[in-house]
Design an enzyme around this catalytic site. Sequence first.
Site, PDB file in Angstrom:
ATOM      1  N   PHE A  55       0.736  -0.998  -0.052  1.00 22.76           N
ATOM      2  CA  PHE A  55      -0.114  -0.005   0.101  1.00 22.76           C
ATOM      3  C   PHE A  55       0.803   1.246  -0.081  1.00 22.76           C
ATOM      4  O   PHE A  55       0.466   2.308   0.322  1.00 22.76           O
ATOM      5  CB  PHE A  55      -1.123  -0.089   1.200  1.00 22.76           C
ATOM      6  CG  PHE A  55      -1.421  -1.404   1.439  1.00 22.76           C
ATOM      7  CD1 PHE A  55      -2.096  -2.259   0.541  1.00 22.76           C
ATOM      8  CD2 PHE A  55      -1.130  -1.851   2.865  1.00 22.76           C
ATOM      9  CE1 PHE A  55      -2.470  -3.432   0.884  1.00 22.76           C
ATOM     10  CE2 PHE A  55      -1.648  -3.143   3.077  1.00 22.76           C
ATOM     11  CZ  PHE A  55      -2.338  -3.952   2.213  1.00 22.76           C
ATOM     12  N   CYS A  56       2.025   1.239  -0.537  1.00 23.86           N
ATOM     13  CA  CYS A  56       2.907   2.317  -0.782  1.00 23.86           C
ATOM     14  C   CYS A  56       3.225   2.840   0.807  1.00 23.86           C
ATOM     15  O   CYS A  56       3.593   3.962   0.897  1.00 23.86           O
ATOM     16  CB  CYS A  56       2.143   3.476  -1.466  1.00 23.86           C
ATOM     17  SG  CYS A  56       2.074   3.310  -3.249  1.00 23.86           S
TER      18      CYS A  56
END
Length: 476
Positions: free
Chosen positions: A394-395
């Site tokens: 998710f970055c």
Amino acid sequence: MNNPDFVAFLRAYPSYPTTHIIDDLRATEYARLDVGEHVYLDYTGGGLYAETQVQRHHKLLSEHVFGNPHSSNPTSLAATQLVQHAREYVLKFFNASADEYDVIFTQNASGALKLVGESYPFAKGGHYLLTFDNHNSVNGIREFAHAHGAEVTYIPVALPDMRVDASSLDDYFARGQKGAHNLFAFPAQSNFSGVQHPLEWIEKAHAAGWDVLLDAAAFAPTNYLDLSKFKPDFVPLSFYKMFGYPTGVGALIARKEALGKLHRPWFAGGTITVASVQGDKYYLAEGHTAFEDGTPDYLNIPAVEIGLKHIESIGYDVIHTRVKCLAGWLLDNLTQMKHSTGEPLVRLYGPTTTEARGGSVAANFFDKDGEAIDHRFIESEANKVNISLRTGCFCNPGAGEVAFTISRETLVGGEFGEGMTLDDYVRAIGLPSGGAVRASLGLASNAADLERFAAFASRFVDLAAVPDDLPPRVGC
Ligand SMILES: Cc1ncc(COP(=O)(O)O)c(C=O)c1O
């Protein structure tokens, strides 16, 4: 719904029925979800728009003529007025005084963060302090800090809840040199674990001489940020995460005083009062004008005001209560699922109760021998039944490194070499997992979504085998 699970849910979360207005909206404004039999569980990735938001915007565009706002003809002035109105509405929405705060429209939260990163007066003796738990667009600011000789320090978060040890904060703040430019960045809500880090840190950091960047991208969709109560210097956000439409517009809400410290590394059309070619000089405009490069997205910016009004028409109390109840039920369901061996099906990364957390839940699934089930398999199975989840990291690599207990030594040793795929890299450095599964709730979520998700998750109980022809990993 009268099934026993739903009855038990209502008993455990009695405030859920007070949010029934959202069930009405789900049947009208968000009917396309049920018509298409979607279970949408990626609200932290992107919010969903109500049908009337699009209709109102369409009506506005079809009934008026708008021109490029950098002019003084009638169509230009009409656009300027709308953009200015939307700007004022953003301030009003967040209860921010126009004397104290300004709004800069950007492409998204990342664009807002880059504005801060490239313009903050990082220098030798200065400091960029940030939590492990941060989106890559906040991590990326460290490159500007490094380039200007400022120190960069990460504050760890700890399993199982993935929160910061609050007692350590004063020591971190004490590392800021007096008189230097020191910036502290943290997310109001983690896009990985759902943890809501305390907003009280803002004043604590200010008192210790730090400027504060509060990443509100994952928080603002379901929690009210009152800028008359909490006063961070820089607040980046993306409007599509709050109300789905329009994409391509975000904002940097900034304290005017802090904005005054920023030095833009260049000038562009729209940002200057005067620039000369032969004189090799330019004079930046005041306030937000100096930060909005080129033509603003003047046809989409008015849709921001429409979206904000939509949220107001429902009310943050309702949205927040709704998401809190559903998140509680999701957490209860996932933690209770067990294999016949007694092994838990799911391990959560982050708090298992709704206390100081939002509706974003990250986990990995495990088989009955305690072996991780690859998140890509979970996602591909979810895709088959029209459930939209998010998997990966998710970055937010810092939270991922903590969740998957990956040490600094492991990461420093491994190089992502030329020609390597992400899978090669994961294998080369011996990562126990390349990612997690995230289900995130939002404005239009309902109990039926979670019933379908729970039925889906229970299919992995006592699972015999996972296929080995999984799609390659393409990014973190
Ligand atoms: C906490 C957080 N910050 C920043 C961002 C970046 O947002 P955008 O991709 O819209 O620039 C995201 C996106 O998921 C996020 O969750």
